[in-house]
Enzyme design. Sequence first.
Site, PDB file in Angstrom:
ATOM      1  N   ARG A   1       0.828  -1.209   0.000  1.00 50.16           N
ATOM      2  CA  ARG A   1       0.000   0.000   0.000  1.00 50.16           C
ATOM      3  C   ARG A   1       0.864   1.261   0.000  1.00 50.16           C
ATOM      4  NH1 ARG A   1      -2.031  -3.720  -1.171  1.00 50.16           N
ATOM      5  NH2 ARG A   1      -3.834  -4.801  -0.335  1.00 50.16           N
TER       6      ARG A   1
ATOM      7  N   GLU B   1      -4.125   3.272   6.626  1.00 52.10           N
ATOM      8  CA  GLU B   1      -4.018   3.178   5.176  1.00 52.10           C
ATOM      9  C   GLU B   1      -4.598   4.425   4.504  1.00 52.10           C
ATOM     10  OE1 GLU B   1      -5.796   0.358   1.624  1.00 52.10           O
ATOM     11  OE2 GLU B   1      -5.153  -0.588   3.483  1.00 52.10           O
TER      12      GLU B   1
ATOM     13  N   SER C   1     -10.879  -0.229   3.664  1.00 48.55           N
ATOM     14  CA  SER C   1      -9.969  -0.601   4.753  1.00 48.55           C
ATOM     15  C   SER C   1      -9.279   0.647   5.310  1.00 48.55           C
ATOM     16  CB  SER C   1      -8.912  -1.584   4.247  1.00 48.55           C
ATOM     17  OG  SER C   1      -9.518  -2.759   3.770  1.00 48.55           O
TER      18      SER C   1
END
Length: 334
Positions: free
Chosen positions: A159, A330, A233
């Site tokens: 990520r 994230e 998420s």
Amino acid sequence: MFSLRKYNTFGIEAAASQFVEISSVEEYVSLRHKGDYSNLPHLFLGGGSNVLLTKNQDALVVKISIPGISIVQEDADFVWVKGGAGVVWDEFVQFTVDRAWSGLENLSLIPGTVGAAPMQNIGAYGVEIKDTFESLEALNLKTLEIEVFDAKACAFGYRESFFKRAGKGQYLISSVTFKLAKKPSVKTSYGAIQEVLAAKGISQPSIREVADAVIEIRQSKLPDPKQIGNSGSFFKNPTVSASEAARLISENSGIPHYPVEGSSDVKFPAGWFIEKAGWKGFRRGDAGVHAKQALVLVNYGEAKGEEILALSEEIKKSILDTFGVVLETEVNIL
């Protein structure tokens, strides 16, 4: 002031000093040459699906709506497909799935735009952008020249990418090209894909069948941002050393974990920790944790960005105190 509520999937009410939508790099360059908005910092938004707005933005918010899907080249085995930065990611994925080009089917239904995908190195069900990424074009915001980045230059991580680290705020991604296989090579071993296919009696799935399975799984677990504000998420799945992993496994019976390719490190699902710590389904006012997926923080209507941020910090502290695990965010906090 310009409301950004409909431009972020959390549905947070925040305002920008100025707002403009562009459909080409040339429009933005023209804007810069005219000197318009030169007294304000520029904030770029794609689909607004990976941001949490915690305050009004004293900036020119540039909504990137660069369109277009095209075939760059192809041979007997592969096809190179380019998408404009403003193309909705799932529309791009379904374009490739409809043509039975393999590589992106596991990334179906991920919110956001094509231009934002490499910034995050988005991934799901055993697949990441870097697996099929060929190159991207980006405008250097200092020189106003287009530069081409290959996978190495993008420095993809979990990520992560160059554009979230050293290159943050220095480029406007305008298009992304992927190299996809014409001969199907599906990945079905990660997550619940195999279970869904088996339930349908499918043993040798097509690319479309894999994509449909992924869509079914995501729809069963994740809230639709059009119904409940969220950004998917909120936390990264933590990766720890082998020794730390051994401790977690010995102390927590049945804890799921996955090897990290090319490393002795081990990855654990953040949602498992959050659920075990009792946060799943938690709600305070209109800020909460989704009842079906603990990894997703939600806005039930009128939550403020700072309320969701405060909840995320409480969760991080709880997981650290309970399991000794550090959770990383994230979502980009603005």
